[in-house]
Scaffold this motif. Structure first.
Motif, PDB file in Angstrom:
ATOM      1  N   ARG A   1       0.841  -1.210   0.000  1.00 45.84           N
ATOM      2  CA  ARG A   1       0.000   0.000   0.000  1.00 45.84           C
ATOM      3  C   ARG A   1       0.870   1.252   0.000  1.00 45.84           C
ATOM      4  O   ARG A   1       0.583   2.220  -0.704  1.00 45.84           O
ATOM      5  CB  ARG A   1      -0.922   0.002   1.219  1.00 45.84           C
ATOM      6  CG  ARG A   1      -2.062  -0.994   1.147  1.00 45.84           C
ATOM      7  CD  ARG A   1      -2.825  -0.995   2.460  1.00 45.84           C
ATOM      8  NE  ARG A   1      -3.807  -2.085   2.519  1.00 45.84           N
ATOM      9  CZ  ARG A   1      -5.106  -1.915   2.461  1.00 45.84           C
ATOM     10  NH1 ARG A   1      -5.616  -0.721   2.301  1.00 45.84           N
ATOM     11  NH2 ARG A   1      -5.926  -2.948   2.549  1.00 45.84           N
ATOM     12  N   LEU A   2       1.911   1.232   0.816  1.00 46.69           N
ATOM     13  CA  LEU A   2       2.803   2.393   0.898  1.00 46.69           C
ATOM     14  C   LEU A   2       3.497   2.650  -0.432  1.00 46.69           C
ATOM     15  O   LEU A   2       3.638   3.798  -0.863  1.00 46.69           O
ATOM     16  CB  LEU A   2       3.865   2.168   1.979  1.00 46.69           C
ATOM     17  CG  LEU A   2       3.491   2.570   3.397  1.00 46.69           C
ATOM     18  CD1 LEU A   2       4.560   2.095   4.372  1.00 46.69           C
ATOM     19  CD2 LEU A   2       3.325   4.081   3.502  1.00 46.69           C
ATOM     20  N   THR A   3       3.913   1.578  -1.090  1.00 48.82           N
ATOM     21  CA  THR A   3       4.579   1.724  -2.389  1.00 48.82           C
ATOM     22  C   THR A   3       3.642   2.367  -3.399  1.00 48.82           C
ATOM     23  O   THR A   3       4.040   3.265  -4.156  1.00 48.82           O
ATOM     24  CB  THR A   3       5.045   0.342  -2.904  1.00 48.82           C
ATOM     25  OG1 THR A   3       5.951  -0.220  -1.949  1.00 48.82           O
ATOM     26  CG2 THR A   3       5.742   0.481  -4.251  1.00 48.82           C
ATOM     27  N   GLU A   4       2.390   1.931  -3.408  1.00 44.14           N
ATOM     28  CA  GLU A   4       1.394   2.516  -4.311  1.00 44.14           C
ATOM     29  C   GLU A   4       1.216   4.011  -4.025  1.00 44.14           C
ATOM     30  O   GLU A   4       1.187   4.842  -4.939  1.00 44.14           O
ATOM     31  CB  GLU A   4       0.062   1.780  -4.149  1.00 44.14           C
ATOM     32  CG  GLU A   4      -1.040   2.265  -5.075  1.00 44.14           C
ATOM     33  CD  GLU A   4      -2.358   1.551  -4.846  1.00 44.14           C
ATOM     34  OE1 GLU A   4      -3.371   2.003  -5.403  1.00 44.14           O
ATOM     35  OE2 GLU A   4      -2.384   0.553  -4.095  1.00 44.14           O
ATOM     36  N   ILE A   5       1.114   4.353  -2.737  1.00 43.91           N
ATOM     37  CA  ILE A   5       0.935   5.751  -2.337  1.00 43.91           C
ATOM     38  C   ILE A   5       2.160   6.577  -2.729  1.00 43.91           C
ATOM     39  O   ILE A   5       2.031   7.686  -3.286  1.00 43.91           O
ATOM     40  CB  ILE A   5       0.693   5.842  -0.815  1.00 43.91           C
ATOM     41  CG1 ILE A   5      -0.674   5.256  -0.436  1.00 43.91           C
ATOM     42  CG2 ILE A   5       0.831   7.272  -0.313  1.00 43.91           C
ATOM     43  CD1 ILE A   5      -1.853   6.098  -0.829  1.00 43.91           C
ATOM     44  N   LYS A   6       3.353   6.066  -2.453  1.00 37.57           N
ATOM     45  CA  LYS A   6       4.583   6.824  -2.748  1.00 37.57           C
ATOM     46  C   LYS A   6       4.736   7.061  -4.246  1.00 37.57           C
ATOM     47  O   LYS A   6       5.153   8.139  -4.682  1.00 37.57           O
ATOM     48  CB  LYS A   6       5.810   6.081  -2.214  1.00 37.57           C
ATOM     49  CG  LYS A   6       5.858   5.960  -0.699  1.00 37.57           C
ATOM     50  CD  LYS A   6       5.931   7.299  -0.008  1.00 37.57           C
ATOM     51  CE  LYS A   6       5.990   7.163   1.505  1.00 37.57           C
ATOM     52  NZ  LYS A   6       5.909   8.470   2.192  1.00 37.57           N
ATOM     53  N   ASN A   7       4.423   6.050  -5.049  1.00 40.51           N
ATOM     54  CA  ASN A   7       4.491   6.211  -6.507  1.00 40.51           C
ATOM     55  C   ASN A   7       3.504   7.272  -6.983  1.00 40.51           C
ATOM     56  O   ASN A   7       3.815   8.093  -7.863  1.00 40.51           O
ATOM     57  CB  ASN A   7       4.222   4.881  -7.204  1.00 40.51           C
ATOM     58  CG  ASN A   7       5.350   3.886  -7.029  1.00 40.51           C
ATOM     59  OD1 ASN A   7       6.483   4.277  -6.728  1.00 40.51           O
ATOM     60  ND2 ASN A   7       5.070   2.614  -7.210  1.00 40.51           N
ATOM     61  N   GLU A   8       2.308   7.271  -6.397  1.00 41.99           N
ATOM     62  CA  GLU A   8       1.297   8.264  -6.740  1.00 41.99           C
ATOM     63  C   GLU A   8       1.771   9.663  -6.352  1.00 41.99           C
ATOM     64  O   GLU A   8       1.604  10.628  -7.106  1.00 41.99           O
ATOM     65  CB  GLU A   8      -0.009   7.935  -6.016  1.00 41.99           C
ATOM     66  CG  GLU A   8      -1.231   8.625  -6.568  1.00 41.99           C
ATOM     67  CD  GLU A   8      -1.666   8.086  -7.916  1.00 41.99           C
ATOM     68  OE1 GLU A   8      -1.578   8.847  -8.895  1.00 41.99           O
ATOM     69  OE2 GLU A   8      -2.067   6.916  -7.987  1.00 41.99           O
ATOM     70  N   GLU A   9       2.386   9.776  -5.196  1.00 36.25           N
ATOM     71  CA  GLU A   9       2.881  11.072  -4.733  1.00 36.25           C
ATOM     72  C   GLU A   9       3.961  11.625  -5.662  1.00 36.25           C
ATOM     73  O   GLU A   9       4.015  12.830  -5.927  1.00 36.25           O
ATOM     74  CB  GLU A   9       3.417  10.944  -3.310  1.00 36.25           C
ATOM     75  CG  GLU A   9       2.316  10.763  -2.271  1.00 36.25           C
ATOM     76  CD  GLU A   9       2.855  10.551  -0.870  1.00 36.25           C
ATOM     77  OE1 GLU A   9       4.089  10.414  -0.714  1.00 36.25           O
ATOM     78  OE2 GLU A   9       2.043  10.530   0.071  1.00 36.25           O
ATOM     79  N   GLN A  10       4.829  10.752  -6.145  1.00 32.55           N
ATOM     80  CA  GLN A  10       5.874  11.197  -7.069  1.00 32.55           C
ATOM     81  C   GLN A  10       5.271  11.766  -8.348  1.00 32.55           C
ATOM     82  O   GLN A  10       5.747  12.777  -8.871  1.00 32.55           O
ATOM     83  CB  GLN A  10       6.826  10.044  -7.395  1.00 32.55           C
ATOM     84  CG  GLN A  10       7.754   9.681  -6.245  1.00 32.55           C
ATOM     85  CD  GLN A  10       8.711   8.558  -6.594  1.00 32.55           C
ATOM     86  OE1 GLN A  10       8.691   8.028  -7.713  1.00 32.55           O
ATOM     87  NE2 GLN A  10       9.549   8.169  -5.645  1.00 32.55           N
ATOM     88  N   ARG A  11       4.198  11.133  -8.834  1.00 34.07           N
ATOM     89  CA  ARG A  11       3.538  11.647 -10.039  1.00 34.07           C
ATOM     90  C   ARG A  11       2.903  13.012  -9.762  1.00 34.07           C
ATOM     91  O   ARG A  11       2.998  13.934 -10.589  1.00 34.07           O
ATOM     92  CB  ARG A  11       2.477  10.646 -10.513  1.00 34.07           C
ATOM     93  CG  ARG A  11       3.052   9.403 -11.178  1.00 34.07           C
ATOM     94  CD  ARG A  11       1.978   8.594 -11.893  1.00 34.07           C
ATOM     95  NE  ARG A  11       1.096   7.908 -10.947  1.00 34.07           N
ATOM     96  CZ  ARG A  11       1.330   6.697 -10.449  1.00 34.07           C
ATOM     97  NH1 ARG A  11       2.420   6.040 -10.785  1.00 34.07           N
ATOM     98  NH2 ARG A  11       0.475   6.140  -9.613  1.00 34.07           N
TER      99      ARG A  11
END
Length: 558
Positions: free
Chosen positions: A27-37
């Motif tokens: 879940r954190l990885t998904e959130i972090k990737n979204e934040e980078q975008r």
């Protein structure tokens, strides 16, 4: 440090621990990737265009402004997430807000992102700026505005212009903050036009870079309105405002010089009185914060001990638990976070074996459910924290209040009303962290958004709504089936299943923390292992406001 240390029971990592940890990391990885975008703003071309003008992007300006080796604690990153897609979207609502240290001082930074539609104000942009200002007002945080905006996004002007939480409220807040003695400094580092021109001029100090523009109407509009031809520089450039209108206080050649001046000005601000909350030198928890990944379970049916989470957040893992043997589905107690004394109200997710009041019969109380005794205990604890000037931290993983004949006979509504009253009238700072579910009236009693928490943080596993997705889907499907039956239609079992799944998916999407954060119901989605740091930052901010109102509850159900 003296106190009662929480004795952790997490030893060898079980299969459940490892499974929980994997799910949280995913879940954190998904959130972090979204934040980078999201942090790319308007994209590479828009960033290049900003650089060609000799200007930094908003994020580059913030990185230069804050103290070296310090972190920018961003708030509202997900604002406008999945919104305005017909206009190409508005990442982070085209503005960046958050807390930071500048010249050693904690400040609120509000910066227009000119890579997103030239920094124009969408409806959520105005609401995001107002939310940042409201946090600054509640906590007396000095505020720095980095202005680079084309003004209102005209295609949506009817949703930006008129209401109490729209564009005009920004300038109203400028005036209120100034009257309250909250320092405000503005740096105009690009365009600042139309109604937006009032923001910098209503602040204490105004800086402006060469090549920027500050005017109520740009050259084209001036020519259309009164037939006067003029250049942007002559109409509202930095030199004109420094030498002729006298509107600005400091004229700077470029972004770098402007940022240097900002830091120098903040360095020389005075220090007002602070809040009376107790603070000591912080001590780290005795257990690794990353253990939270494996301890916590996002599955509604799984149990875990919230004490284990608290042990990895509070100083020295020391927690003075209040009425530990009573109302055990809510944990209440005193601790320190980042050196600050706090009261913690947290949902316990373990099922508890107890004796029923009156009969003395053994019964099981379900974790995450608020019972009459739990609500009574929490209300009394909240009163005590207000009496003794102790800020409150709420850790949510709540299904709601207990229902049924036994609960109603025990006075659950009365006890719940008492808890809600105590939360609503609480005068010490309140900070909410939504860890898992936060449903129904339980969300309100645990200091949901409507109950004025200074900050609301959410873990990636957070879910909140009137009820859980499965419960809501079941209810909505039954309503739909009855409606269709009245129309003479009958659904097959397969059609019922398909309808249930469709409704459940829609509902689950709306309970996702990103959906909430897009609408500013949540200030930030945080890494569970960084909960302590987020709370420490929030408590530092809360301590800047020395004013504590008199605590009153009115008629209290007893």
């Amino acid at each position: 440090m003296s106190g009662t240390k929480i004795e952790t029971r997490v030893g060898a990592k079980s299969a459940d621990f490892e499974k929980n940890a994997r799910q949280m990391v995913d879940r954190l990885t998904e959130i972090k990737n979204e934040e980078q975008r999201i942090c790319q703003g308007g994209g590479a071309k828009a960033i290049e265009s900003q650089h060609k003008k000799g200007r930094m992007t908003a994020r580059e300006r913030i990185a230069k402004l804050i103290d070296p080796k310090s972190e920018f604690f961003e708030l509202g990153l997900y604002a406008a997430y999945e919104m305005y897609e017909e206009w190409g979207g508005a990442p982070a609502a085209g503005t960046i807000t958050g807390l930071a240290r500048v010249s050693g001082r904690q400040v609120m930074i509000i910066a227009n992102d000119a890579t997103v539609k030239a920094g124009a104000f969408f409806p959520m942009t105005a609401k995001k700026v107002i939310r940042a200002q409201n946090i600054a007002i509640e906590n007396h945080i000095p505020t720095i505005y980095l202005v680079d905006s084309a003004g209102v996004f005209l295609p949506l002007q009817e949703d930006v212009f008129p209401d109490t939480d729209d564009f005009g409220r920004v300038f109203r807040n400028n005036a209120v903050m100034s009257a309250m003695g909250i320092p405000q400094i503005t740096a105009i580092m690009g365009m600042c036009v139309a109604g937006g021109a009032y923001l910098p001029v209503m602040c204490d100090k105004i800086l402006m870079t060469e090549g920027s523009g500050l005017f109520l109407a740009g050259p084209a509009l001036v020519q259309a309105a009164i037939g006067q031809k003029t250049s942007a520089e002559e109409l509202g450039g930095a030199q004109m405002h420094a030498q002729i209108s006298g509107t600005i206080d400091f004229r700077e050649p470029d972004d770098a010089a402007c940022i240097k001046r900002l830091r120098a000005l903040v360095d020389k601000m005075g220090h007002g009185p602070t809040a009376p909350f107790d603070h000591k030198t912080p001590a780290p928890p005795a257990y690794p914060a990353e253990d939270i990944y494996g301890i916590f379970s996002a599955s509604p049916g799984k149990q875990y001990d919230m004490r284990e989470i608290i042990a990895r957040i509070v100083d020295g893992s020391q927690f003075e638990e209040y009425r530990a043997e009573y109302g055990q589905t809510l944990l209440c107690g005193y601790a320190r976070i980042g050196g600050w004394a706090v009261g913690i109200v947290a949902n316990q997710k373990k099922n508890v074996s107890t004796l029923a009041p009156g009969s003395g019969d053994k019964r099981i109380e379900f974790g995450g459910v608020i019972y009459t005794e739990s609500a009574d205990k929490a209300a009394r604890f909240i009163l005590d924290c207000n009496q003794n000037l102790v800020p409150l931290v709420f850790l949510h993983d709540v299904n709601g209040f207990m229902v049924g004949k036994e609960a109603e006979w025990s006075g659950i509504i009365r006890a719940g009303a008492k808890m809600v009253n105590a939360v609503a009238n609480s005068v010490v700072p309140k900070i909410a962290v939504i860890c898992g579910g936060s449903f129904g009236a339980g969300h309100y009693a645990m200091c949901g958004k409507a109950y004025d928490p200074r900050f609301v943080f959410a873990w990636p596993t957070a879910r909140y709504a009137v009820m859980s997705g499965d419960s809501a889907a079941g209810t909505l499907v039954e309503i739909k089936i009855k409606q269709l039956e009245r129309e003479g239609k009958k659904l097959s079992d397969a059609e019922k299943k398909e309808l249930h799944e469709s409704i459940r998916k829609t509902y689950e999407h709306q309970t996702d923390p990103r959906y909430a954060a897009a609408r500013l119901w949540v200030d930030a989605i945080i890494d569970p292992a960084h909960t302590r740091e987020a709370l420490s930052e929030a408590l530092d901010a809360a301590a800047l406001n020395p004013k504590i109102a008199e605590f009153k509850t009115g008629v209290l159900q007893t």
